[in-house]
Design an enzyme around this catalytic site. Structure first.
Site, PDB file in Angstrom:
ATOM      1  N   HIS A  99      41.936  47.528 -31.695  1.00 33.84           N
ATOM      2  CA  HIS A  99      42.506  46.167 -31.734  1.00 33.84           C
ATOM      3  C   HIS A  99      44.002  46.193 -31.417  1.00 33.84           C
ATOM      4  CE1 HIS A  99      42.892  42.054 -33.710  1.00 33.84           C
ATOM      5  NE2 HIS A  99      44.148  42.477 -33.673  1.00 33.84           N
ATOM      6  N   GLU A 100      44.725  47.113 -32.071  1.00 34.52           N
ATOM      7  CA  GLU A 100      46.186  47.158 -31.880  1.00 34.52           C
ATOM      8  C   GLU A 100      46.546  47.643 -30.478  1.00 34.52           C
ATOM      9  OE1 GLU A 100      47.903  45.598 -33.967  1.00 34.52           O
ATOM     10  OE2 GLU A 100      46.323  45.504 -35.476  1.00 34.52           O
ATOM     11  N   GLN A 149      53.463  41.279 -31.220  1.00 31.69           N
ATOM     12  CA  GLN A 149      53.249  40.235 -32.234  1.00 31.69           C
ATOM     13  C   GLN A 149      54.549  39.790 -32.886  1.00 31.69           C
ATOM     14  OE1 GLN A 149      49.851  42.516 -34.234  1.00 31.69           O
ATOM     15  NE2 GLN A 149      49.283  40.391 -34.560  1.00 31.69           N
ATOM     16  N   HIS A 188      46.423  44.934 -28.006  1.00 32.75           N
ATOM     17  CA  HIS A 188      47.605  44.060 -28.023  1.00 32.75           C
ATOM     18  C   HIS A 188      48.644  44.522 -26.989  1.00 32.75           C
ATOM     19  CE1 HIS A 188      47.170  41.051 -31.119  1.00 32.75           C
ATOM     20  NE2 HIS A 188      46.839  41.912 -32.044  1.00 32.75           N
ATOM     21  N   CYS A 199      43.058  38.788 -36.904  1.00 34.24           N
ATOM     22  CA  CYS A 199      44.354  39.155 -36.333  1.00 34.24           C
ATOM     23  C   CYS A 199      45.419  38.271 -36.969  1.00 34.24           C
ATOM     24  CB  CYS A 199      44.327  38.930 -34.819  1.00 34.24           C
ATOM     25  SG  CYS A 199      45.886  39.303 -33.996  1.00 34.24           S
ATOM     26  N   LEU A 200      46.553  38.871 -37.316  1.00 31.34           N
ATOM     27  CA  LEU A 200      47.640  38.102 -37.920  1.00 31.34           C
ATOM     28  C   LEU A 200      48.141  37.005 -36.982  1.00 31.34           C
ATOM     29  CD1 LEU A 200      49.619  41.079 -39.490  1.00 31.34           C
ATOM     30  CD2 LEU A 200      48.258  39.384 -40.720  1.00 31.34           C
ATOM     31  N   GLY A 205      47.039  46.169 -39.406  1.00 35.50           N
ATOM     32  CA  GLY A 205      47.792  46.692 -38.273  1.00 35.50           C
ATOM     33  C   GLY A 205      48.710  45.627 -37.702  1.00 35.50           C
TER      34      GLY A 205
END
Ligand code: NI
Length: 157
Positions: free
Chosen positions: A130-131, A51, A134, A88-89, A46
């Site tokens: 999670h997304e 981000q 953000h 997470c990226l 995701g």
């Protein structure tokens, strides 16, 4: 193909509340296309707009079958619980132990502004939560129990 730079959690943009999308225009479509390319290139599950430095309520989630574009998303239903590894990226090379709902349903708009719902279990439910976090400036490391060790990650694979 246009890739955007993925910011790390040291960047202030990752800790701010994002604004709703109001215009479903060409600019949004370019952002979504770029985010899609960036997500595929990164190998992640995701990606959220903050981000890539855009403080708007836009996330992509790869369900394994398709990449969902979720604009102005909200959780409308959750059920159960799962505790497991989450990454997470924007926090490269690390994984934490995070408890999330086992099932989650989201309501969101598509790139043309049409409302729809999407649901998933396990990794997909984890990714929705999670997304969406953000978009409120929350990184998983703020809600995790602890980081996972290399030994624990080796056992997971
Ligand atoms: Ni993330």
């Amino acid at each position: 193909m246009a890739l955007r730079k993925i910011l790390t959690d040291a960047e202030p943009a990752l800790h701010k509340t994002c604004k709703p999308v109001e215009n479903f225009d060409r600019k949004l479509h370019i952002l979504l296309n770029d985010m899609r390319d960036t997500l595929i290139e990164s190998g992640g599950v995701g990606l959220a707009a903050p981000q890539v430095g855009i403080l708007r309520r836009v996330v992509l989630v790869d369900t394994g079958e398709e990449i969902l574009e979720l604009i102005n998303p909200s959780l409308v239903e959750t059920d159960g619980e799962q505790t497991g590894a989450e990454g997470c990226l924007s926090v490269p090379g690390k994984y934490g132990l995070v408890t999330r709902p086992f099932y989650a349903k989201v309501r969101a708009q598509d790139r043309d502004g049409n409302w729809y719902e999407a649901e998933g279990e396990e990794l997909i439910a984890r990714c929705f939560c999670h997304e969406l976090d953000h978009l409120d400036g929350i990184i998983y490391t703020e809600i995790m129990e602890r980081y996972l060790t290399d030994e624990e990650l080796a056992f997971d694979e």
